[in-house]
Each structure stands twice: as structure tokens, then as C-alpha cells.
Scaffold this active site. Structure first.
Site, PDB file in Angstrom:
ATOM      1  N   LYS A   1       0.840  -1.207   0.000  1.00  0.00           N
ATOM      2  CA  LYS A   1       0.000   0.000   0.000  1.00  0.00           C
ATOM      3  C   LYS A   1       0.870   1.250   0.000  1.00  0.00           C
ATOM      4  CE  LYS A   1       0.705   1.314   4.497  1.00  0.00           C
ATOM      5  NZ  LYS A   1       1.559   2.456   4.832  1.00  0.00           N
TER       6      LYS A   1
ATOM      7  N   ASP B   1      -2.819  -1.320  10.701  1.00  0.00           N
ATOM      8  CA  ASP B   1      -3.109  -1.209   9.267  1.00  0.00           C
ATOM      9  C   ASP B   1      -3.835  -2.427   8.698  1.00  0.00           C
ATOM     10  OD1 ASP B   1      -1.937   1.254   9.169  1.00  0.00           O
ATOM     11  OD2 ASP B   1      -0.076   0.591   8.219  1.00  0.00           O
TER      12      ASP B   1
END
Length: 271
Positions: A17, A137
């Protein structure tokens, strides 16, 4: 993504990401920091081959991982929260650099949780709760694509996926400790970003490159470069002609944003 490969095994793809925006709003009473960010998965990925077994946890990895790695924590937290008793064998082929801010460990954990959720028919809402116990996350990676992320990372608002962009990555080979980077922040550094995350998302959708440059922000970038000024030499020759060039996560990777096909890695949509 899950692909069955026979003999009870499945192959999982675990995407990296980027933080297109990342700011810290303050420190919470529980010791965590309150963040706001625009997260985006890209095509750089790890591959995991997983197989459920009777008992125990077995991990074979192409790079050294700590004994309390996120994959093992995902397995432990899944069993603890669901009451399911089973073992797990995992083979990990790592392409996402460790300590880069690209979220490889969290993505690996989410891939395993998503797979176990499919096998044991666990609702997404329950998986999100488990994911938040594994790491800040991890909930985002259960969705992937584009998302507005708040809280300590566990509050995820799925947004319309951004398409038509690609990136090149610069990894200086420095393992950046997330904990140390947060400890380096002082209250004067909080809430220094433009704060217009939804507007930045619209700018991406509308291909407004000037606004993308204006609104992009990472609170950790200045802190990281002050700690590692030698990285500036590599950055000078990186990202020529890009829309924007910035750090992701708490470092140490940087990305240069381009229109589709000009960079090595493309934006990837979510579930």
C-alpha cells in the site's frame, strides 16, 4: 485474491500500500496516535501458500521474520476470537521490502485472515475486529483499493477506487521502525497537513495534478529525512517528470506518481 492449487493448499496475493496522505492528529489516552490518511493498494505483492493442518504453526519465509510476526499473530487472534482449533502451514515469498512503510506485514496478516474467514465462514465485521487486534493497518488490507483511514488505523471508510495511475518506488535499504518514528513526533508536528483528504481523493478521480501536488502530505517525511539526510542523494535522481514524489508510511520507501503505465506498479482496486 485466493487461488486453490491442490492438495488442500491455497495461494494468496498480498498487495503493498501507499499513503497518498498521512497526518497525525494527536496522541490518545491509550498510547496510540490518532491518524487520518488516504490509503491505496498497488500491484507490488507478496505471495503466500497456505494450508490448514491439525495443529501447530509452520512458516517458511524467503526473508527472516521475527517469531511474533504478523502472520502468526493473525492465526493466533483468529483462533482466540472464533474458538476454532486448527494448525496452519505458510510459505511466504516476499517482494515487499520489510521496514519500508509499504505495509507488507499487515497485508500478509490480512490475506491470511481473509482466507480463514472464507474457510470458516466468518463475517467481514468479525474479521475487521480480529484484524484490529493484529495490527493498526490490517483492517484496511481486508478491503484494499482506496480508503479513508482514521483512528489508529482501524476505522476504514471505503472510497471509490482510484484508477489510471502508476508509481515507481525508491527503497534506500533502511529499515524504518514505526515505533521510533512515532516517538520522534512532537505535538507541534500534529495537524500540519492540509487536512482536505476527501478533496485530495476527488483530485485523483478528476486527474487534477496540480491539486494532487498541493494536497499530498506525509507527516513522517521531514522527520525521516532529518534522521537520514544521506537518502537525499538518491532522491535527487528519482521521480523525474512525476506528478508528485513523497514518502509512504513511516518510511523508508518513497514513491513517484505517474499516469497509468509510466511507472512499474499500478494502483489496484479493492474487494
Amino acid at each position: 485474491m485466493v487461488e486453490n492449487i491442490g492438495s488442500g493448499s491455497a495461494e494468496l496475493v498480498s498487495y503493498a500500500k501507499l499513503n497518498l496522505y498521512l497526518d497525525v492528529l494527536g496522541k490518545r489516552s491509550d498510547g496510540y496516535h490518532e491518524i487520518v490518511g488516504l490509503f491505496q493498494t498497488i500491484s507490488l505483492h507478496d505471495t503466500l501458500t497456505v494450508e490448514i493442518c491439525d495443529r501447530g504453526f509452520y512458516l517458511e519465509s524467503s526473508v527472516a521474520l521475527p517469531s511474533d510476526n504478523t502472520i502468526k499473530r493473525a492465526w493466533e487472534m483468529f483462533r482466540k476470537n472464533t474458538g476454532k482449533e486448527f494448525g496452519l502451514k505458510v510459505t511466504l515469498k516476499k517482494k515487499i521490502p520489510v521496514g519500508s512503510g509499504l505495509g507488507g506485514g499487515s497485508s500478509n496478516a490480512a490475506a491470511v485472515l481473509r482466507y480463514l474467514g472464507e474457510v470458516f465462514k466468518i463475517p467481514l465485521e468479525d474479521l475487521l475486529n480480529i484484524a484490529a487486534q493484529v495490527g493498526s493497518d490490517v483492517p484496511f488490507f481486508l478491503y484494499g483499493g482506496t480508503a479513508l483511514v482514521r483512528g489508529r488505523g482501524e476505522i476504514v471508510e471505503k472510497l471509490e477506487d482510484i484508477e489510471g495511475y502508476s508509481v515507481d518506488l525508491f527503497f534506500p535499504g533502511i529499515h524504518s521502525s514505526t515505533k521510533e518514528m512515532y516517538l520522534s513526533l512532537t505535538p507541534e508536528m500534529y495537524r500540519k497537513g492540509p487536512g482536505r483528504v476527501e478533496e485530495l481523493h476527488r483530485a485523483y478521480l478528476e486527474r487534477d495534478y496540480e491539486k494532487i501536488r498541493k494536497l499530498s502530505y506525509n507527516v513522517f517525511e521531514k522527520v525521516f529525512l532529518e534522521k537520514h539526510p544521506e537518502v537525499m542523494d538518491g532522491l535527487r535522481n528519482f521521480g523525474d517528470g512525476s506528478i508528485v514524489k513523497m514518502m509512504t508510511g513511516s518510511g523508508s520507501a518513497f514513491f513517484a506518481l505517474y499516469p497509468l503505465d509510466k511507472g512499474n506498479y499500478s494502483f489496484v482496486g479493492g474487494v
